[in-house]
Design a protein around this motif. Structure first.
Motif, short mmCIF file in Angstrom:
data_model
loop_
_atom_site.label_atom_id
_atom_site.label_comp_id
_atom_site.label_asym_id
_atom_site.label_seq_id
_atom_site.Cartn_x
_atom_site.Cartn_y
_atom_site.Cartn_z
N TRP A 175 124.42 45.75 125.54
CA TRP A 175 124.82 45.54 124.14
C TRP A 175 126.07 44.68 124.08
N ALA A 231 126.49 37.19 115.79
CA ALA A 231 126.65 38.64 115.87
C ALA A 231 128.07 39.07 115.53
N ARG A 291 121.00 35.15 114.53
CA ARG A 291 121.10 36.10 113.42
C ARG A 291 119.95 37.10 113.45
N ARG A 292 118.79 36.64 113.85
CA ARG A 292 117.60 37.49 113.83
C ARG A 292 117.41 38.27 115.14
N THR A 293 118.30 38.05 116.10
CA THR A 293 118.22 38.80 117.35
C THR A 293 118.65 40.24 117.10
N ARG A 294 117.83 41.16 117.48
CA ARG A 294 118.13 42.56 117.25
C ARG A 294 118.92 43.13 118.43
N PRO A 295 119.96 43.92 118.13
CA PRO A 295 120.73 44.53 119.23
C PRO A 295 119.89 45.56 119.96
N TYR A 298 123.64 41.16 124.40
CA TYR A 298 123.61 40.89 122.96
C TYR A 298 124.92 40.25 122.52
#
Length: 877
Positions: free
Chosen positions: A743, A877, A687-691, A783
């Protein structure tokens, strides 16, 4: 065991036979036979018989070797040379001990010592130290070895000094001094390199695995054993000792099945070759331990009892006690807990203590378990207290065992505070150990050593604690391998070359199968290369760092928002359901794990049937099975919790063995966005992984699809700057390079799940299989990853509650969301499903919401319904 003629006057060419016995044993035996055929005098004949006896003793038939050495003794006496007699008596002493005649062997040594002095006496003492070490008489063995090293090194005898340093290293290891042991082995390696002893130079390399294991360095231990095996291979000698070492290291690594296979093959080999009794007995004890780890108590009992009989004949108190310990463990594993078993366990504890054995703590732990089962709490507490002495010393796994003892002691005393503290400390030790491991397989399997600690805490939390406590302890030891920073072995040229060669071999094998030509040789080559790749990966060292902690429950609840997280916990075969939502954690009791697994099997069977449906088939009966399976899954997996769910998105965190579930068949979940995560912590991480800022899209298509990967061509029109790889461009290297840090990556390819070796689960590309080992070489995984491939979402349970497979390899690398299939899917139906999925993703929906839309829009088409139900969303995601 090494031999050489004593320094004496009148040396002749025959004396070169003895150094040759452990350098080129086959040549030594041939030359000895040639010398004897020429009818030499007593001295030369004695040397030739001794050489033949040593080769047979070490590499063939021990009894035949003893017979040769007895003849050599008689001829030495006829020669009138006391030094010749002393040297042969020492060789005979070794053979007698190896054949189980310990008293006679030690008497031969006493006679040899009395006939010798100086360098020769040191050589005799070296050989006696070796058999004393074999018999477990470590203090006496160390005394002999120390004296021999002093004399031989002063005399400048590099060969015999190397031999003695090697055995002294073994003694130091047994006495718990791994630093001194490794220093001796290292010195022996250097000295052997100067003497040209090809075979003997391998022994200290093999032996260095022991102090490495004692220090908790599994990658180093495996590397030493792999190097030794490679050096043994061209010499064509029996390597029972290497098998014993490998089994010990594999057990420590949690690879019980591999260890048992190694042990079983070694037992068969030594029985067919009439190998020495001491080594056979030690191998049988090792094999019994392997069988216990592989949950085969009867096989363990048979092997351990055979070892016991051999050790009794050898009068080896230490090893007889160790064999007895395995017998008691096997009986306990078979459910034979009784007063008689407790009495026998007490006796084993005393015997191991008298022998100064390092596995005395293990015996006390076992005796404590038996006493606790019988309700004898005082006896149990006494044994657990003695076993807990290992919690602050020794290798990591010994310390973990000590904390298990402390936890059981607290449980027997009904002291939950001390129980949870012991569980916490023991798991922290194991966390530190797992950070030393670079291979994802080893990290996952190592968690098995902490399973009992986690279960003890979970049982307490389920019985008397609040739901938040059960959630915290369930998360403490679930999918923890995914929390360890990944180690990418991309720089390992051997691994990279092995993967390339494996792809080529697999491609040739597939071609041969299609043509109907012979495949046996190609299959063996594929297996050889798979073993090479796996061995390279297992030797990868970890990156170190701080051990991962548990989860902050309040932080999780805040992050969920309108979503609900359902964590399903398996405690002793019963499923407990934790619903995390609206700032609360609620607990429910559902069904049995075995019932849920059976219901899942029925559901997957029905989905496979619908995927293979042909025009004209009536899908009604299969749809009825799916509906019934969904109801069963709801009852067993969720129970009363199903009626307490709200209407928002749902995240499912199931036990490892219940991941391949078609969750959206469950009525309570059918119309929800549903995603699956291996742990709440893994979901938080995703959840905290940024694209990535660069919204790069990669579309790849493998060969042989019924649809020819038609969605890839159609999808290329949706994305202006998508990288499209198809045909000859869709190679492993190009696909990996393209998807690194993307992405979104969509790979349409045939998928294969390997239950026998999950990290060889693969996607089929133009140049062969893209495996988990290949994915692990990515710097950063995509991602989002869409894998509409057969069985791409199937993962193998490993360790305590870990997963191994394609998607498990991607999550720690940074993939925040994955679409994968838990059964084979219909290639043609997958095309429109994927097009619709991408349409919703482009509109800004999550993967779980997009799959829900696909299910709703195609609910009236049975094959599309089955395809959508076969796809699961993993991550956040």
């Amino acid at each position: 065991m090494a031999e050489q003629a004593p320094a004496e006057s009148g040396r002749s060419a025959v004396d070169d036979l003895l150094p040759l016995t452990l350098s080129r044993p086959g040549e030594a035996l041939t030359r000895a036979r040639a010398v004897l055929a020429a009818r030499p005098g007593p001295r030369a004949a004695s040397v030739a018989h001794q050489a033949a006896g040593i080769v047979l003793r070490e590499f063939g038939d021990v009894e035949a070797g003893v017979r040769e050495l007895r003849v050599a003794v008689r001829l030495a006496r006829r020669s009138g040379l006391a030094e010749r007699e002393a040297d042969v008596l020492a060789a005979l002493g070794v053979g007698l001990v190896y054949s189980g005649r310990t008293a006679a062997g030690l008497a031969a040594f006493d006679r040899a010592v009395s006939l010798s002095d100086g360098v020769l006496k040191a050589q005799v003492l070296y050989r006696r130290s070796t058999v004393l070490w074999t018999l477990g008489r470590h203090p006496a063995a160390l005394e002999d070895a120390r004296h021999a090293v002093t004399v031989l090194s002063r005399a400048g005898d590099k060969l015999w000094t190397a031999r003695t340093l090697n055995v002294r290293g073994l003694i130091y290891t047994a006495l718990g001094a791994p630093g001194r042991a490794d220093a001796d082995f290292d010195a022996a390696v250097r000295l052997f390199a100067e003497t040209g002893q090809v075979l003997e130079a391998i022994y200290p390399v093999e032996n260095r695995a022991r102090p490495a294991l004692a220090a908790g360095d599994l990658p180093a231990a495996l590397a030493y054993l792999d190097e030794a095996a490679a050096r043994y291979r061209p010499l064509d000698v029996v390597t029972t000792g290497l098998s014993i070492e490998r089994c010990t290291v594999l057990l420590a690594a949690g690879l019980a099945a591999d260890a048992l296979a190694e042990a079983d093959a070694a037992v068969q080999a030594i029985e067919s070759s009439h190998g020495r009794h001491t080594k056979k007995a030690q191998l049988l004890v090792t094999a019994a331990n392997c069988a216990l780890a592989a949950t085969q108590p009867q096989a363990a009992l048979d092997w351990a009892q055979s070892a016991q009989r051999l050790y009794r004949s050898q009068r080896s108190a230490l090893w007889a006690a160790r064999a007895a310990l395995v017998v008691v463990r096997a009986r306990y594993a078979a459910g034979q807990s009784s007063v008689a078993l407790l009495r026998r366990a007490d006796q084993v504890c005393v015997a191991l203590a008298d022998a100064g054995a390092d596995d005395e703590a293990q015996a006390h732990l076992l005796a404590g378990r038996v006493a606790l089962d019988l309700g004898r709490r005082a006896a149990a507490a006494r044994h657990f207290s003695a076993a807990a002495g290992s919690l602050r010393r020794g290798p990591p796994l010994s310390r973990v065992s000590g904390w298990v003892s402390r936890a059981l002691q607290a449980q027997a005393a009904d002291d939950p505070r001390r129980l949870l503290a012991a569980c916490r400390r023991g798991l922290a030790v194991l966390d530190e150990h797992r950070f030393t491991l670079g291979a994802s397989e080893l990290r996952a399997q190592a968690t098995a050593h902490g399973a009992e600690l986690a279960l003890l805490a979970q049982r307490h939390a389920a019985r008397s604690g609040p739901p938040r406590l059960l959630l915290a302890w369930s998360e403490r030891w679930r999918a923890t391998a995914l929390a360890v920073p990944p180690v990418r072995p991309a720089a390992d040229s051997e691994l990279t070359d092995g993967l390339v060669a494996l792809r080529a071999a697999t491609r040739l094998l597939e071609t041969a199968r299609q043509r109907g030509t012979a495949t046996a040789t190609l299959r063996r080559e594929q297996q050889r290369l798979e073993s090479l790749v796996r061995a390279c990966a297992l030797r990868t060292r970890g990156g170190g760092g701080a051990a991962p902690g548990g989860i902050d429950v309040a932080e999780l609840l805040d992050e969920l928002g309108a979503a609900e997280l359902i964590e399903i916990v398996d405690i002793d075969g019963l499923l407990h359901v934790l619903i995390c939502a609206a700032g609360m954690v609620r607990r429910f009791t559902a069904g049995r794990t075995a019932d849920a697994a059976r219901a899942a099997d029925f559901a997957r069977f029905a989905l496979r049937r619908l995927a293979r449906a042909r025009p004209g088939d009536d899908p009604g009966s299969v749809l009825a099975v799916l509906a019934e399976s969904g109801a069963r899954l709801e009852q067993t997996l969720l129970g009363p919790a199903a009626g307490c769910l709200r209407g928002g998105p749902v995240i499912i965190v199931p036990p490892g063995r219940l991941h391949a579930i078609p969750w959206t068949l469950i009525p309570a979940l059918r119309d929800r966005p549903v995603s699956v995560a291996p742990s709440a912590r893994a979901w938080l991480q995703a959840r905290r992984t940024r694209p990535p800022v660069d919204r790069r899209v990669v579309l790849a298509r493998g060969p042989g699809l019924a649809s020819d990967g038609a969605e890839v061509t159609a999808l290329a029109g949706l994305y202006d700057d998508a990288t499209v790889l198809a045909g000859g461009e869709a190679t492993t290297q190009r696909v990996l390079h393209a998807i690194d840090g993307a992405w979104l990556a969509h790979i349409a390819a045939h998928g294969t799940f390997r239950a026998d070796s999950p990290l060889f689960s693969s996607l089929r590309l133009h140049d062969g299989a893209l495996t988990v080992y290949d994915f692990e070489r990515l710097e950063q995984a995509p991602y989002r990853m869409l894998l509409p491939s057969c069985d791409s979402g199937v993962q193998a349970p490993a360790g305590a509650d870990e997963l191994l497979g394609l998607v498990a390899g991607l999550l720690p690398l940074g993939t925040a969301g994955i679409v994968a299939a838990i059964v084979p899917i219909n290639d043609e139906a997958a095309v429109p499903a994927m097009l619709e999925l991408h349409r919703h993703l482009r509109a800004g929906q999550t993967i779980a919401e997009s799959l829900r839309r696909v299910r709703q829009e195609r609910a009236d088409d049975p094959v599309m319904h089955a395809t959508a139900a076969s796809l699961v969303a993993l991550g956040a995601a």
